[in-house]
Structures are given as structure tokens and as C-alpha cells.
Design an enzyme around this catalytic site. Structure first.
Site, short mmCIF file in Angstrom:
data_model
loop_
_atom_site.label_atom_id
_atom_site.label_comp_id
_atom_site.label_asym_id
_atom_site.label_seq_id
_atom_site.Cartn_x
_atom_site.Cartn_y
_atom_site.Cartn_z
N LEU A 35 62.03 55.88 50.08
CA LEU A 35 62.43 54.60 50.66
C LEU A 35 62.39 53.46 49.65
CD1 LEU A 35 60.76 54.70 54.19
CD2 LEU A 35 63.13 55.15 53.57
N TYR A 71 50.74 42.56 53.90
CA TYR A 71 51.31 43.61 54.75
C TYR A 71 52.17 43.02 55.86
CZ TYR A 71 51.39 46.70 58.82
OH TYR A 71 51.79 47.40 59.93
N VAL A 111 53.32 58.43 64.48
CA VAL A 111 54.33 58.44 65.54
C VAL A 111 55.49 59.35 65.18
CG1 VAL A 111 55.62 56.41 64.72
CG2 VAL A 111 55.64 56.99 67.14
#
Length: 305
Positions: free
Chosen positions: A41, A129, A17
Site C-alpha cells: 500500500l 495516527y 476485521v
């Protein structure tokens, strides 16, 4: 669209995306797309430094650890990217007054419901997850401020590893496939998601944006199984030579359990941001048109990606 004056920090710009957002967000302002080398990150100070240097009006976090099975063996890495990084981004956004738009997943639900999940349904993740993604949502919500969480589902695109690419690759090696038919959800084309996200971001940057903070579901309408999705993909790409047989989830031994039903009700987002209802099949049609594939004509649209 407003004048292109906003400063936008887009994380995960090379993903499915994120790659689409680079183009769709451009009319809103200057889109900054630092790569992993610049913004790791897993390093909170790197995130804070990027926000301080860019001074964005809008932060769109399209980055995530998405290997569902891999997360079972790498829970710390998944948590750092999916849970801790969103918290740091939310804190940085609150400090600078920026909007934070963050993606989450249908997998935060346990799949025991048999009607489309709404934002009022309580998450109950069943694998590492999805737990880290839920923790990321909770961290953003705890910080508060100007944020929108977008839960989406079953992402596919021309890039990276995804179901559509996997099916077409396997079809080149065999004429018979078995695909799970007892997991139901909503396939989402990354291009459609980027367009809808940009409409949302445009609204957030407007005068009434402050009233629209919160969590929304963002997927198409309708539902299918992975088996149904596979059949639709092969029909679109002219692969009538491939026989697809339905099987139960028990036929595959995966490291992480999957929820059996994660259909999302996106009516709240459609009402809040004036988004059209788009079926998942219409998204698949547009995806094939985008990559230059005529329905019923076999091509190799992923060869160079």
C-alpha cells in the site's frame, strides 16, 4: 443475498476485521485477497495494478497503519498507508466504477464533546495516527465517486494485538492491574463489524446503492471506559482472581495523546442499511461464544493464534 457474482478486492485480509470479512463477504461473490507482497500500500502503482488486474465491483480496504504511538515516530509510513493509499484506491475505484468501502476511526475526534459523536461533527484529530486517518477520509471525499467510509472504534478480536488479548496476557503475569478510567468509547468486535459491513456492501451492490454513498459511524450501542471494558473481559473469561483498579490517563506516559471521549452515534448507518442496534456487551458475549469460551470458565482461547 444476491447471486454470488460480484468481484471483490479485499485489502488487509490478515488483520482483525479483514480475517472475518474473508468469510462474511464470500456470499456476495469472489473475494480476492492479495497479500502485502502483491499489493504494498506504500506503492501507488501496485494498488493500481491490482485494481486493473482484478477489475472489482467492490473494494474493501481493511488495511491500515494502526500503531497509535508508533505513528508519532513514523509519520511518513502512517501517511502513506492511511492517507495516500486511500486516495489512490478512490481514484482507481472511480476509474473502474467500483464501490470503495474504507474504514476509519473514532480517533478523528478530539474527545472534548460529552455526547455521542455524529457524522455531522467536525473531526479534529490530536495525534499523528488520527491525522493520517482523517487525511485518508478527506482524500476519498475529494475524489468523490462511489464510496462509503465507516468509522469504528476500540477494535478487538482473536487475532493480532488488541485490548482483550493484552488484558488476558497481563492477567497471566499478575493478579492486580491498573486500567485507565477517564477515556470513554465503544468496544467493537471485529466479527460483528464484518457482518455489518457485509450487509452494507450487499446494499451498495443493489439497485439503490448509489444513494447511500458517504461517511457513517459503525459501532455498537452503549459506552464504557477501558477500565469498564477490562472488568467485563475478566468477568467473561472467569478471571475473578485479577483485581482491576481505575487510574487516570496521567498515570501512563504515552507517545501519542488520546481523546478522552469518542463514543460514536451509529444511528445513521442503522437507518440507512437496516442494521440492528447491538450493545457492546452483546458483542462481547458473542465473541466469547465464537471462540468456545463458556462464561465464567477460564480457558486459553488465544494460545494458538
Amino acid at each position: 443475498m444476491p447471486d454470488a457474482t460480484a468481484s471483490i478486492l479485499l485489502l488487509g485480509a490478515t488483520g482483525q476485521v479483514g480475517h472475518e470479512l474473508r468469510c462474511t463477504l464470500a456470499p456476495l461473490g469472489a473475494v480476492h485477497t492479495p497479500g502485502r507482497a502483491a499489493v504494498d500500500l506504500r506503492v501507488p502503482d501496485a494498488i493500481r495494478r491490482a485494481v486493473d488486474e482484478i477489475g472489482p465491483d467492490l473494494i474493501v480496504n481493511a488495511a491500515a497503519y494502526t500503531d497509535v504511538d508508533g505513528a508519532e515516530d513514523a509519520p511518513r509510513r502512517a501517511a502513506a498507508i492511511n492517507a495516500e493509499a486511500p486516495r489512490v484506491l478512490a481514484e482507481a475505484a472511480q476509474t473502474t466504477g467500483a464501490w470503495l468501502v474504507h474504514y476509519s476511526t473514532d480517533y478523528v475526534f478530539d474527545g472534548t464533546k460529552r455526547a455521542p459523536y455524529t457524522e455531522d461533527d467536525a473531526p479534529n484529530p490530536i495525534n499523528v495516527y488520527s491525522r493520517t486517518k482523517r487525511d485518508g477520509e478527506a482524500a476519498i471525499q475529494a475524489v468523490g465517486g462511489r464510496h462509503v467510509i465507516l468509522r469504528t472504534s476500540w477494535m478487538y478480536s482473536r487475532r493480532r494485538s488488541n485490548f482483550v488479548r493484552t488484558m488476558l496476557r497481563l492477567a497471566d503475569d499478575t493478579d492486580r492491574l491498573t486500567v485507565v478510567d477517564d477515556q470513554l468509547g465503544v468496544p467493537t468486535w471485529a466479527g460483528w463489524l464484518a457482518e455489518a459491513t457485509t450487509t452494507i456492501c450487499n446494499s451498495l451492490l443493489g439497485a439503490e446503492g448509489a444513494s447511500k454513498a458517504g461517511c457513517y459511524h459503525l459501532a455498537g450501542t452503549g459506552q464504557t471506559s477501558w477500565y469498564g471494558f477490562a472488568r467485563a473481559v475478566f468477568a467473561q473469561f472467569g478471571r475473578t482472581d485479577v483485581a482491576v483498579e481505575p487510574v487516570s490517563s496521567d498515570a501512563y506516559d504515552t507517545a501519542a495523546p488520546r481523546p478522552a471521549y469518542t463514543v460514536l452515534d451509529s444511528s445513521r448507518a442503522r437507518a440507512a442499511f437496516d442494521l440492528p442496534a447491538t450493545t457492546w456487551t452483546a458483542q462481547l458475549d458473542r465473541f466469547c461464544e465464537r471462540i468456545g469460551t463458556e462464561k465464567g470458565t477460564p480457558k486459553a482461547p488465544f494460545a494458538s493464534v
